[in-house]
Design a protein around this motif. Structure first.
Motif, PDB file in Angstrom:
ATOM      1  N   LEU A 337       0.881  -1.193   0.177  1.00  0.00           N
ATOM      2  CA  LEU A 337      -0.099  -0.131   0.051  1.00  0.00           C
ATOM      3  C   LEU A 337       0.956   1.156   0.090  1.00  0.00           C
ATOM      4  N   LEU A 338       2.064   1.106   0.744  1.00  0.00           N
ATOM      5  CA  LEU A 338       2.977   2.363   0.788  1.00  0.00           C
ATOM      6  C   LEU A 338       3.526   2.545  -0.620  1.00  0.00           C
ATOM      7  N   ALA A 367      -7.884   1.783   4.256  1.00  0.00           N
ATOM      8  CA  ALA A 367      -7.369   0.554   4.775  1.00  0.00           C
ATOM      9  C   ALA A 367      -5.900   0.880   5.266  1.00  0.00           C
ATOM     10  N   LEU A 368      -5.098   1.803   4.278  1.00  0.00           N
ATOM     11  CA  LEU A 368      -3.663   2.286   4.827  1.00  0.00           C
ATOM     12  C   LEU A 368      -3.974   3.036   6.171  1.00  0.00           C
ATOM     13  N   ALA A 369      -4.700   4.164   6.123  1.00  0.00           N
ATOM     14  CA  ALA A 369      -5.054   4.903   7.520  1.00  0.00           C
ATOM     15  C   ALA A 369      -5.276   3.926   8.717  1.00  0.00           C
ATOM     16  N   SER A 373      -3.033   3.787  12.000  1.00  0.00           N
ATOM     17  CA  SER A 373      -3.685   4.101  13.028  1.00  0.00           C
ATOM     18  C   SER A 373      -3.298   3.264  14.334  1.00  0.00           C
ATOM     19  N   THR A 374      -3.386   1.900  13.805  1.00  0.00           N
ATOM     20  CA  THR A 374      -2.892   0.984  14.874  1.00  0.00           C
ATOM     21  C   THR A 374      -1.557   0.957  15.289  1.00  0.00           C
ATOM     22  N   GLU A 375      -0.839   1.106  14.284  1.00  0.00           N
ATOM     23  CA  GLU A 375       0.796   1.442  14.333  1.00  0.00           C
ATOM     24  C   GLU A 375       1.146   2.326  15.415  1.00  0.00           C
ATOM     25  N   LEU A 376       0.275   3.826  15.140  1.00  0.00           N
ATOM     26  CA  LEU A 376       0.738   4.871  16.100  1.00  0.00           C
ATOM     27  C   LEU A 376       0.156   4.377  17.470  1.00  0.00           C
ATOM     28  N   GLU A 501      -3.002  13.147   6.019  1.00  0.00           N
ATOM     29  CA  GLU A 501      -3.151  13.109   4.790  1.00  0.00           C
ATOM     30  C   GLU A 501      -4.221  12.381   4.141  1.00  0.00           C
ATOM     31  N   LEU A 502      -4.023  11.185   4.742  1.00  0.00           N
ATOM     32  CA  LEU A 502      -5.035   9.864   4.329  1.00  0.00           C
ATOM     33  C   LEU A 502      -6.469  10.477   4.777  1.00  0.00           C
TER      34      LEU A 502
END
Length: 555
Positions: A337-338, A367-369, A373-376, A501-502
């Motif tokens: 995705l990145l 989905a990428l957002a 979000s989970t990572e952050l 941004e997303l």
């Protein structure tokens, strides 16, 4: 194809007279396009030279069992004992195409002595009856199948997108920017079969689409179960077909070694669809569609996976499933995705709004957002409110840049978590003492502590853990957890900016169908996964344990 096993593709002949379907595309008519597809070369499979490794599929004698409300007798489901490289993995024998053709002819003469190939439909039914009613009904049986052969039988100069070698690089493919080769996923593989050689019930890795083309030989029978019935299929597999074996091996379903007849499935409420694939035809399976089948004789087929944005919701479900069961997914979804976001200028293909293709791309942005979000959130739980190079007073974990060697390992693919197999692309937890010892040239044990088998697939000697399993003892049993750090590929502020941004982009395009909160509902969604519900409590408890020291210190 709605059931995940439908047949497709045109016939193997072309007409001199163009119809309304023969529209000119880029100066080439559809008839010429079809001919280009059929213009394949089998030079990569020399007929007389031994070049193919084959796997032996052994079937023990089967006995009838009573199933269904009427108590009718059907042959029992069976599992294959597979010798991957026959006769021995350390000394495989190589077979030629001519040898496999001769073996197929001998088997056909023995198993179906009255076989009449002049009536194609009757012959197909006879082979199907033999596979489910005759094979191994009187004694053990053995079959040869040269599967997973690297290469393609399409012409190298064939530029058609129906050439499976070109498919992963097509516009709209999430695999087009993948920097590494994955056999059978973004690079096709060949499958050379004989009478009754089987591909057992399975879904594609990471619930990908698949495309299979039959180059030459006899037909193939396919069975498919749609994603909506996947939970029911799995329940029948575990509780009715192979209850005793699954109790001994909970991952039996993923070993692609079990066959269950369509009649057995139907008797337990799972009705598969069926397709007969002939040479010159394609079969496409849909995400999370279980499928199986067999050859009606000597066959040469080719297959590859496809990753479109329609697949993204299934990719998320597949990643969750793998993580819950401790299996490594084939695809690094965060990386794909990145890369799609960065390709073709600012924003890349995820900015294609205003076209039918733009709608699912917006869902991919969401989905990428979600992944960011989970990572952050997990970083905040483990590290507190700011990045730090040393442990915090309340036990916060240091956050440091990922070493160049780790960033470049496996061409950027994330390393798998030693606990759950999650592909740690954005960041990972590692023992800094182990890393320092390896860099300083310490003893061999310090350089390569025991790693989970999944971790060895990336060729990295030191194990890592995902943020959810930061406290895992599998990461390092020699040093205190205070020596653990989070090594990141992208800094927290970078991810925060990208996340904003997303989110802003999705909000800005709310008018586009698929951009709102209901966006994921517009695409086919994976069914509720009973495995995740069973393992969810254990996963939550593990995550809470990882965060417990920091929370207790703050209180």
């Amino acid at each position: 194809g709605g059931g995940g096993g439908g047949g497709g593709g045109g016939e193997s002949t072309t007409s001199d007279e163009d119809t309304h379907e023969d529209r000119v595309r880029g100066g080439r008519s559809a008839a010429a396009e079809r001919q280009a597809i059929l213009d394949t070369q089998l030079e990569s499979l020399p007929t007389s030279a031994p070049a193919l490794k084959a796997r032996l599929q052994s079937v023990r004698r089967r006995r009838p069992v009573a199933v269904g409300p009427g108590g009718e007798e059907l042959l029992a489901p069976f599992n294959l004992h597979i010798t991957p490289s026959y006769p021995h993995a350390w000394c495989p024998r190589l077979f030629s195409v001519d040898e496999l053709v001769a073996m197929d002819a001998a088997l056909s003469a023995e198993a179906l002595p009255d076989r009449d190939r002049s009536d194609a439909e009757a012959d197909a039914c006879a082979v199907e009856r033999y596979v489910w009613s005759g094979l191994a009904s009187r004694g053990d049986a053995a079959l040869l199948y040269a599967s997973d052969v690297d290469g393609t039988a399409f012409r190298v100069d064939n530029t058609s997108l129906w050439n499976l070698h070109n498919l992963s690089g097509a516009e709209g493919s999430l695999l087009r920017d993948c920097p590494y080769s994955m056999g059978g996923v973004n690079d096709p593989m060949l499958y050379v079969g004989t009478l009754a050689s089987m591909f057992c019930w399975h879904t594609e890795d990471s619930y990908l689409f698949s495309v299979s083309y039959l180059h030459a030989g006899a037909p193939k029978t396919w069975y498919g179960v749609p994603a909506g019935q996947a939970p029911a299929f799995e329940r029948t597999f575990r509780e009715e077909a192979f209850a005793a074996k699954v109790a001994l091996d909970p991952h039996l379903l993923y070993k692609k070694s079990c066959m269950v007849s369509p009649a057995f499935l139907a008797a337990h409420g799972v009705v598969p669809c069926r397709a007969l694939q002939r040479p010159g035809q394609f079969v496409i399976t849909l995400p999370q569609a279980y499928h199986a089948g067999f050859s009606h004789g000597f066959t040469v087929a080719e297959a590859v996976n496809v990753a479109t944005v329609d697949w993204v919701p299934y990719a998320l479900a597949a990643a969750d499933r793998c993580e819950a069961e401790g299996r490594q997914p084939v695809v690094d979804l965060e990386q794909l995705l990145l890369m799609a976001l960065a390709a073709e200028g600012p924003g890349g293909r995820l900015h294609q709004v205003g076209t039918p293709q733009g709608e699912p791309w917006l869902v991919a942005r969401r989905a990428l957002a979600t992944l960011l979000s989970t990572e952050l959130n997990r970083r905040a739980t483990l590290c507190g409110d700011k990045e730090r190079s040393k442990p915090g007073k309340d036990g916060e974990m240091p956050l440091v840049p990922m070493a160049a060697g780790d960033r470049e390992a496996a061409l950027g693919r994330g390393q798998p978590c030693c606990e759950c197999g999650h592909v740690c692309h954005l960041s990972c937890v590692q023992c800094q003492r182990c890393a320092d010892e390896a860099i300083a040239g310490g003893d061999e044990d310090a350089k390569a502590p025991a790693a989970a088998p999944a971790h060895e697939l990336c060729g990295v000697s030191r194990p890592v853990a995902c943020l959810r399993h930061a406290a895992s003892v599998k990461l390092c049993a020699r040093h205190s957890t205070r020596h653990r750090v989070i090594a990141y590929r992208h800094g927290t502020q970078t991810l925060m900016d990208l996340f904003r941004e997303l989110v802003c982009y999705v909000k800005e395009h709310r008018h586009v169908r698929g951009a709102g909160e209901e966006g994921l509902a517009l695409l086919p969604r994976p069914p509720a996964d009973p495995v995740l519900s069973r393992l969810g409590d254990a996963a939550a408890a593990s995550a809470a344990a990882a965060a417990q020291p920091a929370k207790k210190a703050r209180r």
